[in-house]
Design a protein around this motif. Structure first.
Motif, PDB file in Angstrom:
ATOM      1  N   ARG A   8       0.830  -1.201   0.000  1.00  0.00           N
ATOM      2  CA  ARG A   8       0.000   0.000   0.000  1.00  0.00           C
ATOM      3  C   ARG A   8       0.868   1.257   0.000  1.00  0.00           C
ATOM      4  NH1 ARG A   8      -3.153   3.676   2.146  1.00  0.00           N
ATOM      5  NH2 ARG A   8      -5.395   3.515   2.179  1.00  0.00           N
ATOM      6  N   ARG A   9       0.592   2.140  -0.953  1.00  0.00           N
ATOM      7  CA  ARG A   9       1.279   3.433  -1.020  1.00  0.00           C
ATOM      8  C   ARG A   9       0.449   4.485  -0.306  1.00  0.00           C
ATOM      9  NH1 ARG A   9       0.984   3.959  -7.313  1.00  0.00           N
ATOM     10  NH2 ARG A   9      -0.992   2.985  -6.771  1.00  0.00           N
ATOM     11  N   ASP A  10       1.103   5.463   0.288  1.00  0.00           N
ATOM     12  CA  ASP A  10       0.342   6.564   0.855  1.00  0.00           C
ATOM     13  C   ASP A  10      -0.137   7.460  -0.288  1.00  0.00           C
ATOM     14  OD1 ASP A  10       2.477   8.271   0.127  1.00  0.00           O
ATOM     15  OD2 ASP A  10       3.263   8.363   2.155  1.00  0.00           O
ATOM     16  N   THR A  11      -1.003   8.406   0.033  1.00  0.00           N
ATOM     17  CA  THR A  11      -1.618   9.248  -0.993  1.00  0.00           C
ATOM     18  C   THR A  11      -0.576  10.043  -1.773  1.00  0.00           C
ATOM     19  OG1 THR A  11      -3.659   9.398   0.266  1.00  0.00           O
ATOM     20  CG2 THR A  11      -3.305  11.090  -1.401  1.00  0.00           C
ATOM     21  N   ALA A  12       0.414  10.574  -1.104  1.00  0.00           N
ATOM     22  CA  ALA A  12       1.437  11.372  -1.784  1.00  0.00           C
ATOM     23  C   ALA A  12       2.184  10.526  -2.810  1.00  0.00           C
ATOM     24  CB  ALA A  12       2.407  11.966  -0.772  1.00  0.00           C
ATOM     25  N   ARG A  13       2.569   9.304  -2.458  1.00  0.00           N
ATOM     26  CA  ARG A  13       3.287   8.409  -3.379  1.00  0.00           C
ATOM     27  C   ARG A  13       2.378   8.009  -4.538  1.00  0.00           C
ATOM     28  NH1 ARG A  13       7.942   8.032  -5.084  1.00  0.00           N
ATOM     29  NH2 ARG A  13       7.144   7.383  -7.053  1.00  0.00           N
TER      30      ARG A  13
END
Length: 157
Positions: A8-13
């Motif tokens: 899972r990537r964070d929103t910024a990534r």
């Protein structure tokens, strides 16, 4: 079927990855609809200028006819393991009326300039109102990257 190790990537990534794909990809699936003829989907080359999506197609195409009847459009980058779905409103520009920066950017990316071709070509400008991006089930939560034309900040991610 091959599965990927999905983290899972964070929103910024996720937003950064999406912007990279918008800059680097060549094709986008374009979905339009006509009130009398129904849905239509076609792949087109596209150029992202950093704010809007630009495409070009024949002036008599079903895509152009549909967008003139209803400017709402859905776009999808071609990878079901790295989904990017875009929603927006389109505006059509005959080749002789397209802003020079848009036509030059499109020609620079593809090495093809529709302004020099015979027959009518239309540039389609899509102003985005929504962006969704995810890689598999772990990223379904938080997949909204843009809502009502504004990039989300990711604070709730």
């Amino acid at each position: 079927m091959q599965t990927a190790d999905i983290r899972r990537r964070d929103t910024a990534r996720r937003r950064n990855d999406t912007l990279e794909r918008l800059t680097g990809e060549r094709d986008v699936w374009v979905s339009t609809a006509h009130p009398e003829h129904g849905p239509h989907q076609v792949p087109l080359w596209f150029w992202w200028d950093g704010e809007v999506v630009w495409m070009c197609t024949g002036g008599g195409s079903a895509t152009v006819r549909n967008l003139r009847a209803d400017p709402r459009v859905r776009l999808a980058l071609p990878d079901s393991l790295d989904v990017v779905l875009l929603r927006g409103e389109a505006r059509c520009f005959p080749a002789e009326e397209v802003p020079g920066t848009a036509a030059d950017g499109f020609a620079g990316k593809f090495g093809w300039d529709p302004r020099g071709e015979e027959g009518p070509f239309v540039y389609v400008r899509v102003e985005l109102s929504g962006v969704l991006a995810w890689r598999g089930v772990p990223e379904l939560r938080g997949r909204v990257l843009m809502r009502d034309g504004v990039w989300v900040d990711g604070q709730a991610d």
